[in-house]
Design an enzyme around this catalytic site. Structure first.
Site, PDB file in Angstrom:
ATOM      1  N   HIS A   1       0.797  -1.227   0.000  1.00  0.00           N
ATOM      2  CA  HIS A   1       0.000   0.000   0.000  1.00  0.00           C
ATOM      3  C   HIS A   1       0.828   1.276   0.000  1.00  0.00           C
ATOM      4  O   HIS A   1       0.254   2.364   0.098  1.00  0.00           O
ATOM      5  CB  HIS A   1      -0.935   0.033   1.221  1.00  0.00           C
ATOM      6  CG  HIS A   1      -2.154  -0.811   1.071  1.00  0.00           C
ATOM      7  ND1 HIS A   1      -3.298  -0.368   0.455  1.00  0.00           N
ATOM      8  CD2 HIS A   1      -2.404  -2.077   1.444  1.00  0.00           C
ATOM      9  CE1 HIS A   1      -4.209  -1.328   0.462  1.00  0.00           C
ATOM     10  NE2 HIS A   1      -3.696  -2.381   1.060  1.00  0.00           N
TER      11      HIS A   1
ATOM     12  N   LYS B   1       1.001  14.021   1.689  1.00  0.00           N
ATOM     13  CA  LYS B   1      -0.337  14.376   1.187  1.00  0.00           C
ATOM     14  C   LYS B   1      -0.477  15.879   0.977  1.00  0.00           C
ATOM     15  O   LYS B   1      -1.431  16.344   0.378  1.00  0.00           O
ATOM     16  CB  LYS B   1      -1.411  13.840   2.133  1.00  0.00           C
ATOM     17  CG  LYS B   1      -1.456  12.303   2.142  1.00  0.00           C
ATOM     18  CD  LYS B   1      -2.529  11.772   3.071  1.00  0.00           C
ATOM     19  CE  LYS B   1      -2.527  10.251   3.157  1.00  0.00           C
ATOM     20  NZ  LYS B   1      -3.012   9.600   1.923  1.00  0.00           N
TER      21      LYS B   1
ATOM     22  N   LYS C   1     -14.538   8.686  -3.628  1.00  0.00           N
ATOM     23  CA  LYS C   1     -15.784   9.045  -2.940  1.00  0.00           C
ATOM     24  C   LYS C   1     -16.233  10.458  -3.311  1.00  0.00           C
ATOM     25  O   LYS C   1     -17.427  10.716  -3.480  1.00  0.00           O
ATOM     26  CB  LYS C   1     -15.579   8.916  -1.428  1.00  0.00           C
ATOM     27  CG  LYS C   1     -15.296   7.491  -0.977  1.00  0.00           C
ATOM     28  CD  LYS C   1     -14.671   7.446   0.413  1.00  0.00           C
ATOM     29  CE  LYS C   1     -14.128   6.053   0.715  1.00  0.00           C
ATOM     30  NZ  LYS C   1     -13.271   6.018   1.911  1.00  0.00           N
TER      31      LYS C   1
ATOM     32  N   LYS D   1      -8.364  13.641   4.681  1.00  0.00           N
ATOM     33  CA  LYS D   1      -7.554  12.422   4.623  1.00  0.00           C
ATOM     34  C   LYS D   1      -6.574  12.455   5.786  1.00  0.00           C
ATOM     35  O   LYS D   1      -6.517  13.427   6.534  1.00  0.00           O
ATOM     36  CB  LYS D   1      -6.813  12.324   3.290  1.00  0.00           C
ATOM     37  CG  LYS D   1      -5.972  13.550   2.954  1.00  0.00           C
ATOM     38  CD  LYS D   1      -5.303  13.414   1.595  1.00  0.00           C
ATOM     39  CE  LYS D   1      -6.292  13.646   0.473  1.00  0.00           C
ATOM     40  NZ  LYS D   1      -6.606  12.432  -0.251  1.00  0.00           N
ATOM     41  N   ARG D   2      -5.830  11.397   5.946  1.00  0.00           N
ATOM     42  CA  ARG D   2      -4.811  11.346   6.992  1.00  0.00           C
ATOM     43  C   ARG D   2      -3.831  12.510   6.813  1.00  0.00           C
ATOM     44  O   ARG D   2      -3.501  12.893   5.708  1.00  0.00           O
ATOM     45  CB  ARG D   2      -4.087  10.003   6.909  1.00  0.00           C
ATOM     46  CG  ARG D   2      -3.083   9.715   7.998  1.00  0.00           C
ATOM     47  CD  ARG D   2      -2.745   8.231   7.987  1.00  0.00           C
ATOM     48  NE  ARG D   2      -2.402   7.759   6.657  1.00  0.00           N
ATOM     49  CZ  ARG D   2      -1.147   7.689   6.181  1.00  0.00           C
ATOM     50  NH1 ARG D   2      -0.140   8.087   6.932  1.00  0.00           N
ATOM     51  NH2 ARG D   2      -0.909   7.223   4.973  1.00  0.00           N
TER      52      ARG D   2
ATOM     53  N   THR E   1      -8.540   6.520  -1.861  1.00  0.00           N
ATOM     54  CA  THR E   1      -9.935   6.099  -2.049  1.00  0.00           C
ATOM     55  C   THR E   1     -10.877   7.272  -1.784  1.00  0.00           C
ATOM     56  O   THR E   1     -11.994   7.293  -2.301  1.00  0.00           O
ATOM     57  CB  THR E   1     -10.306   4.916  -1.124  1.00  0.00           C
ATOM     58  OG1 THR E   1      -9.953   5.239   0.223  1.00  0.00           O
ATOM     59  CG2 THR E   1      -9.601   3.652  -1.561  1.00  0.00           C
TER      60      THR E   1
END
Length: 809
Positions: free
Chosen positions: A357, A551, A657, A545-546, A653
């Site tokens: 991942h 990110k 969404k 998100k995290r 993911t």
């Protein structure tokens, strides 16, 4: 196959639960009692379905998949279960007679936060999709008492509080006292050759812990199958030491009792100290040992012969956390059933498969060898032997290539490399997006790809879209049903039919109206939860998100600062009002991530103090981001921020969404963004920044963030603003991080991508103001192209290409 339960049956179920567990009638029961009675009633319906399906599995000798993951981010289950059973309306009618609504009961359920981010939510989505596809499946994880943590923002800083979910969540769990296993830690191992030539393994002075199973049923949509999520709770093997307690040694008596309990106390203990590392390693082995023992025990009970395990069991390792399952399976086959090594290894590798991942080095777990040896001595000796045989095989294949063999070894410089163990011990290795799968073949696992190229494949991630569309956005779902019928509920690819309406002004108008409804709903939610006042007519630009440097929430913040400085210089500037919404948790020991959270919150506070600016620019940091919040936020969002440094995000993911709810994506060509762009067309996604190969080239030539600083007056102004600070707090450390950080400044290249990102943000705002029809067309095209990104499709690919698993209908 929809559940055909009647109102009468539901009424009897709920009434029976209230009487049995609380001694009250429906009229006397309070809401909490009714909530738990309803949950237990749904649980019983699912248990009955599972029992019928299990008989069919056994009769047909059906192969099963066993999905091992350290986290399952389930969120709430009542709404999802009733929807999947097609029983929502039936329960609503029954509860109406009790003066209670289902919506009220939904709010009583805590989020089962047994996960951190995308990894855990993916695992939960897959359990749903496996059941929907009628695949025999069981998930394995730990019954964390506290889950991750509840996030509280205090003076801009993330504070972690216990996430107490069991009081409201345990009604979903069925304790399986018949499923318990002994897991051994520490001590030493004694080997003895018996007269019959069998090597006997004895454990001396080990700490034995009991693993007790708790089952949660997960329904598929109108399916015969029910997936089982088996959660292990650790219990001490020894009874409470009454003698010590009676003698007054209360502390020691409690220590002995608590040593086991702490194993399943909290998800991911901080591991920036020795005790935290040791506990995390023990948690991972506890999951692997209990799960593999359970798989072997059940297989022998059903079928007897372990030699055909690969034909009947697919053991899937979701990331490196369950890597010790490979060594544990070897241990059981060799120590307990006396298989020869080569035969045991053939069974193990044919049974196990591994999903990677991440390409981040810190997530490709390695452990100090002496810690592994102390914690799980028998597993350590098995890993050493696996490594010895691997290195022997590599030497024969790549003679003289010591550097390559060292990189590929499982033990190197006194460290055990779990990713290498996962690759070598599995028959299949997959990435989770097309780009990611290519990257791991070319970089992370290049040596292994050279060695065994046939192992490597790709399965792009997918989401349980019925939860994120049909349940979270009923208004959009109704519009889709009006336009294309309800076939998409069971076949996500039928969403493509919606593209036919891209030039239908009435549909585009309805799409805009629905988005306005969802924005108002989120504005009401944010005010109720945190007191934030949000203008629903502003653009909702969301990054949820995290919180991690790669990110690049920081890049988002730099652009916000740039806009704020423009408005501060000219408050009357004519721009489209925009609300930037953040939702993210940082790992408790991750200092830089917490600093970024603080920066965003202090920017937010300063902006809110200037009413005129705040009318045009708003920044909202939603604390304690979780699944339930995302179900409100994602349908309301108009811009989806997917801005990781290219080559760092495995898939994502959240991007899927947002897409299925009609948000427009601003992102790099990273992870699944690449396939989203292919699906929807380059003109319907807003890509910026350097590509993955360009990022690699820049790093090879020597990245210098100061170059971009010197070339951009806007970046210089932003850095100066960071030094001066926001809301009375200087962020000079953040400025230093971007310009002079060690070992490298700006490690995720926010400075390099800033100009492109800022330009693309302005393009989005201009489109929103000047051509709302085209905006709505792009939104519609994204919805229509999102069907590919369903977990149903992902699971079908796993089943056909990796597990050799067939649906049981």
């Amino acid at each position: 196959m929809a559940t055909t339960i009647t109102e009468k049956e539901v009424r009897e179920l709920v009434k029976g639960k209230l009487a049995r567990y609380y001694g009250v009638s429906p009229v006397e029961a309070n809401r909490d009692q009714i909530y738990k009675a309803v949950v237990m009633s749904v649980r019983d319906i699912l248990l009955q379905k599972r029992q019928v399906f299990s008989k069919k599995m056994k009769t047909k000798r059906a192969k099963r998949v066993y999905y091992l993951c350290m986290e399952f981010l389930l969120g709430r289950s009542l709404k999802n279960s009733l929807y999947n059973l097609s029983a929502t309306e039936t329960f609503e009618k029954v509860l109406d007679g009790y003066g209670v609504t289902l919506d009220e009961l939904y709010e009583l359920e805590p989020d089962a936060g047994l996960g951190n981010g995308g990894l855990g939510r993916l695992a939960a989505c897959f359990m749903d999709a496996l059941a929907t596809g009628n695949y025999p499946a069981m998930g394995y994880s730990l019954r964390y008492e506290y889950g991750l943590f509840k996030q509280k923002i205090v003076d801009g800083w993330q504070t972690e509080l216990p996430d107490v979910w069991l009081p409201g969540g345990e009604a979903w769990l069925t304790q399986r006292s018949d499923k318990s296993y002994i897991v051994r830690f520490g001590g030493r191992v004694e080997e003895k050759w018996a007269e019959n030539g069998i090597l006997e393994i004895n454990y001396v002075d080990s700490q034995d812990v009991e693993a007790v199973a708790y089952d949660m049923m997960i329904s598929g949509k109108d399916s015969e199958a029910v997936s089982v999520l088996r959660l292990w709770k650790a219990k001490p093997m020894q009874d409470f030491n009454m003698k010590l307690f009676s003698q007054g040694d209360y502390y020691q008596a409690m220590v002995e009792d608590n040593d086991a309990d702490v194993l399943t106390k909290v998800l991911y203990p901080a591991d920036n100290h020795v005790n935290g590392k040791a506990l995390r390693l023990k948690q991972q082995y506890f999951l692997c040992s209990a799960s593999i023992q359970n798989i072997i025990s059940d297989h022998r009970h059903r079928y007897g012969d372990l030699s055909d395990l690969p034909k009947l069991a697919a053991i899937h390792l979701n990331d490196t956390h369950p890597a010790m399952a490979i060594a544990e399976l070897m241990r059981i086959l060799i120590d307990e059933y006396y298989y020869k090594w080569d035969d045991a290894w053939a069974i193990t590798t044919a049974s196990c498969a591994y999903t990677n991942h991440t390409v981040l080095a810190e997530a490709l777990e390695t452990w100090q060898e002496d810690l592994v040896e102390r914690t799980v001595p028998r597993i350590h000796s098995i890993i050493k032997e696996i490594n010895r045989k691997l290195c022997e095989e590599l030497w024969n294949r790549f003679p003289g290539e010591w550097a390559k063999i060292s990189r590929m070894s499982i033990i190197e410089h006194d460290r055990v490399k779990m990713a290498n163990l996962s690759v070598y011990g599995s028959h299949s290795v997959n990435g989770v997006a097309a780009l990611h799968s290519e990257i791991i073949k070319k970089s992370v696992f290049k040596d292994y790809y050279d060695f065994t190229p046939y192992k490597f494949t790709n399965v792009t991630n997918g989401i349980a879209y019925r939860r994120w569309l049909c349940q979270a956005n009923p208004e959009l779902t109704n519009l889709l049903v009006e336009c294309i019928g309800d076939g998409f509920v069971h076949d996500s690819m039928k969403l493509a039919d919606f593209k036919k309406f891209e030039d239908d002004d009435s549909v585009l108008s309805k799409l805009e109206e629905i988005k306005a409804i969802k924005k108002q709903q989120f504005a009401d939610y944010a005010y109720k939860k945190q007191g934030f006042v949000i203008d629903p007519k502003s653009i909702f630009d969301t990054q949820a998100k995290r919180l991690h440097e790669y990110k690049r929430q920081l890049l988002n913040a730099l652009n916000i600062i740039d806009t704020y400085l423009d408005l501060r210089d000219n408050p009357d500037m004519d721009i489209q009002p925009k609300t930037y919404i953040f939702g993210a948790k940082a790992a408790p020991g991750y200092s830089m991530a917490k600093q970024i959270i603080k920066l965003i919150n202090f920017i937010s506070e300063e902006i809110r103090k200037d009413k005129k600016i705040n009318e045009k620019l708003n920044v909202v940091y939603m604390e304690d981001y979780n699944v339930t919040m995302s179900e409100v936020l994602m349908p309301a969002s108009e811009i989806s921020e997917q801005i990781s440094l290219a080559g760092k995000e495995a898939s994502g993911t959240g991007n899927m969404k947002f897409m299925i709810n009609g948000a427009l994506t601003i992102g790099t060509l990273d992870g699944a963004n690449v396939e989203m762009a292919q699906a929807v067309g380059d003109e319907n996604i807003f890509i910026f920044g350097h590509k993955a190969n360009e990022v690699d080239d820049i790093w090879r030539s020597g990245y210098s963030s100061s170059t971009y600083y010197n070339e951009s007056p806007r970046l210089r102004r932003i850095i100066e603003a960071l030094i001066i600070g926001f809301n009375g707090q200087s962020f000079s450390d953040m400025a230093n991080y971007l310009l002079t950080g060690s070992p490298v400044a700006d490690p995720y290249m926010c400075m390099a991508d800033f100009t492109s990102y800022s330009k693309t943000q302005r393009e989005l705002s201009d489109l929103y103001v000047n051509d709302k029809r085209r905006w709505n067309q792009i939104s519609l095209r994204n919805i229509a192209a999102s069907g590919y990104f369903a977990a149903d499709r992902s699971i079908k690919e796993y089943a056909e290409n990796i597990w050799n698993l067939k649906p049981l209908k």
